[in-house]
Motif scaffolding. Sequence first.
Motif: not given
Length: 316
Positions: A253-254, A283-284, A290-296
């Motif tokens: 995370v982060g 920068a995640a 939110l990180l998982l949304l970005t990764n997806g």
Amino acid sequence: MGVQWSDAADGPIGGDLTAVLAYATPAGGAVLTPIAPIGLRDRDAGRLTFTTSLGFGRKLDRIRSNPAIALAYHDRAHGFGASSAYVLVQGRATIVERPDREYLETVVGPAAARFLGAPRRGPFWDRWLAAYYADRVPVHVDIERVVTWPDLRCAGDPVVDGEPLPAGPPASQAPPKKGAVPRVDVAKGARRLRGMSDLLLGYPGADGRPWVVPVGLRADDPRGYELSAAPGLLHPGARRAGLVGHRYNAQLVGLAMRQHTGWLEVADDGSARYAPHTDAGFAAPANKTLLLLTNGFLARRGLKQAQRARAAEAAT
């Protein structure tokens, strides 16, 4: 029977949350990128494994073209290892183009959950993260050499398991046709790199295997970055090289990363200057959802780009 590595090396290999992967570029340089290796290894077979998404097709294409890769285990933060060693693994990578679903679910899944937390499940998450979770491919690395330093600065003489290190440094390369001077904003890049906890430099060694070591950013000016390293760690000469800085919290995370390719010049006294030619990074969010949304999103976009590229290649 592959290379057998020491217990000192196995702690980081089996317990580090992150490692830096290095692979070659067609021009004879290297790209460095952080990965989460999740401790997958088989000491008896002399093999380790990491996974990546088909959505990151350019990385996979480069590894297919030149399977000589390296993994640098350089940071104990948020992992399970207590060793102070820096471990550089060099070997040949094989991408499992059609992975066995049972292997992904029974081996990769539990290993990933140990380091990254349980995966999100449900109709939305299963669909959104399909390119990130379901379309992951294992990359097996048959180990040819393991270089272990007693501390994370790589000070002193390392212990080498497997093939001995080359007797001499890699040959200097001819400067790029577009010139060796920086092509991106050096001051801005330096500010971003100083916000990272780890900074690593890599380039192909005399035997073609990537050499990846920790460095420090001592100063910057319009000519590039002045780098520091433990005595004798950088090979004298001029060559293409990759530079990466990253930071992260528990379960990644982060996560933040800055990545350069560029031109490295190392003097006989060990002083080093790096001229960045490309600059990329992200920068995640410091939030797991939110990180998982970005990764997806990134994996889905990358997968579509890779599919279009392959379709265009097949049509020519």
